[in-house]
Every structure is written in C-alpha cells, then in structure tokens.
Scaffold this motif. Sequence first.
Motif, short mmCIF file in Angstrom:
data_model
loop_
_atom_site.label_atom_id
_atom_site.label_comp_id
_atom_site.label_asym_id
_atom_site.label_seq_id
_atom_site.Cartn_x
_atom_site.Cartn_y
_atom_site.Cartn_z
N LEU A 55 83.33 -46.66 -21.15
CA LEU A 55 84.04 -45.38 -21.19
C LEU A 55 84.42 -45.02 -22.62
O LEU A 55 84.25 -43.87 -23.04
CB LEU A 55 85.30 -45.44 -20.32
N MET A 56 84.91 -45.98 -23.37
CA MET A 56 85.27 -45.72 -24.76
C MET A 56 84.03 -45.34 -25.58
O MET A 56 84.08 -44.41 -26.40
CB MET A 56 85.93 -46.96 -25.37
N GLN A 57 82.93 -46.03 -25.35
CA GLN A 57 81.71 -45.77 -26.11
C GLN A 57 81.11 -44.41 -25.77
O GLN A 57 80.47 -43.78 -26.62
CB GLN A 57 80.68 -46.87 -25.83
N ARG A 58 81.32 -43.94 -24.54
CA ARG A 58 80.73 -42.69 -24.10
C ARG A 58 81.67 -41.49 -24.22
O ARG A 58 81.26 -40.36 -23.95
CB ARG A 58 80.27 -42.82 -22.64
N SER A 59 82.89 -41.73 -24.64
CA SER A 59 83.87 -40.65 -24.76
C SER A 59 83.59 -39.80 -26.00
O SER A 59 82.84 -40.20 -26.89
CB SER A 59 85.29 -41.21 -24.82
N SER A 60 84.23 -38.65 -26.03
CA SER A 60 84.15 -37.76 -27.19
C SER A 60 85.49 -37.81 -27.93
O SER A 60 86.54 -37.84 -27.30
CB SER A 60 83.84 -36.33 -26.76
N TYR A 61 85.42 -37.81 -29.26
CA TYR A 61 86.62 -37.94 -30.07
C TYR A 61 86.77 -36.72 -30.98
O TYR A 61 85.79 -36.27 -31.58
CB TYR A 61 86.56 -39.22 -30.91
N TYR A 62 87.99 -36.20 -31.05
CA TYR A 62 88.24 -34.96 -31.76
C TYR A 62 89.39 -35.13 -32.77
O TYR A 62 90.31 -35.92 -32.56
CB TYR A 62 88.60 -33.85 -30.78
N LEU A 63 89.28 -34.37 -33.84
CA LEU A 63 90.36 -34.32 -34.83
C LEU A 63 91.34 -33.24 -34.41
O LEU A 63 90.95 -32.08 -34.24
CB LEU A 63 89.78 -34.01 -36.21
#
Length: 302
Positions: A55-63
Amino acid sequence: MDDIELACTSSDGCGAQEFRNQMDTLPDIHNQILQLLCTRLSDNSIMVLQEELQLMQRSSYYLEIQRDDLVPTADQQQNTLHLSDSTVWSLIDQRRLRHALTQANTQVKLLLTLLGLLYQEIIRGCRELEAFILKYNQGLVGSDTAASMQQRLQQTLQYVNDFERRMTQNLGPLDLQNQLIPNTGNIPIPQLSASLAMKMPVIFDRSESCVTSNSVYLFWEVAGKQFQESNQPFEIHVKSLNPTIDGHGQFYKLTCQSYNIQVNNLISDRYYQCSVKRIDAVNLVYGLWIDSIILKTLDISK
C-alpha cells in the motif's frame, strides 16, 4: 577449615561451565522464538506487513503547503494552500518550489527503501528462526547456537518494531531551507510550511467491472478506504490488444471524477487493456502505481 567455593582455576573448567549455561538457555530461547513465530511473526502477521508495504509503495504522495501565520480553525483545510490556485502560484518562487518537490521526492523514496529493507530483514530473520526450531526439534542444536539465535531473535523483533513504527509515523513536515515566497521587503508575506500527504492507491473492482459486445463498464475504489473521496479526478486508458490490419488499435484516454465509467464503441470479441490512476497534480512528488485489467468484449456471433 571452612569449605569455600573455588572459582574456576582452569580453562577447561570454565569452558564446561559455559557449555552447561548455554545448553540450559536453549529451551528458553526455543520457547521465545516459538511464541514470536506464533504471534507477531505468524504467517498472517507477515502477510499483513507485506500488504501494508505494498500500500505504501503504491500510494501517491503530494506536497502540501500550509499557512502558519493564521489562527488554526476547526477545518484545517482552510489553511492549506493549493498550488493549482493562480494567486498562490504567482507568489511562490518556482526555483524554490522545484527544490521542495525534489526534497519531498527524495524523502518518500528513502522511506520506501527503508521499509523494503526492513521487510527483507524480517523475512530473513523468520527463516533463520524457523530453521532453528526445526533443528532443535530434531536434537541437532549445539551450545554454540544459543548466543547467535538470541541475537537473531532480538534483531528480528527490533526490525518488526521499526517497521511498524515507520508505517504509523506521520510523514512529517519538510525542513525547507528557504521560504517558498521570497521576502521583497515591500509587503508582509505569509509564513508557509510544507509537509507530505499520502493518498491510497486506486484499484479496479474486478467483481463489478464487466463487458458487453461493444462496451466495458469499469468500477474502481481507493484501497483501504471504506468511503469514496469526493471530487477526485481519475484518468482512464482503454487500449485494444488486437490491432487492426493497418497496425493501429483502438485507444481511449478519458477523465472523470466518479468511481465508474462506461466506454462504448468498442469492437466485439476483442481484448482490451484498461488502466486507471489518479490524475497527476502539480504537487505530486511520487506516484508510480497504475492498476490495469484485461477484459474481452462479447462475441456477438455466438
């Protein structure tokens, strides 16, 4: 003369005593390892760790940019600035913003790399501990194994603790070297801070997605969420895997803000690869996951 307890006077005597001590600790180490393998390192627990890592590897991360000079409100979102806003975009120094995005990308990659390494060490530790249990039950364990297994037990437990702590730990604020809005000295500037926000991956609902002879009906959801986020834009690709004679296959690129879509005007009895992902935003710093399924339209000749 009173009897006195003599200390070991020879290396052989001390070695024999150490051997007996190590052999006495083996049953305790065996029980500790067995308990750990049945609880925090059970097959089910390891599967949970693997799913959390994916889940962490496939998540999207935003500023995310927040104003620090405003009084906190009940709705903290009011203090969050959106980079897509033209006013905010015009105030922010673009060079400093690019540096912040790069810094955020590096932080995410480091976190995911660390989690991956911790998971590998947990699996390696499990295998060694399981091998010890097997040899112990066969009576093949010697005294020299006690110390190494005690150390491996503690190391593996520490890896599990570190993994779980990193998974639940807030990504935290970014330590920006410079304010995103430069101080020109003419007017007061808003005080900004930056942090990372994570959104869970988007996955197809394979039980709901279906086809007719000339259409596909696609349904998707956000992994790990019991509710659907509103106003979330998604990008959908539908590509024919059976090119026509001239070498070109059908391709559709669609966007929507719902969690389902119908794609028409397809050819019957054809395979189509369908993909869904979140639409890239200007504040996206990391997001590689795209879910795909292959569906075949019905054959109308049957």
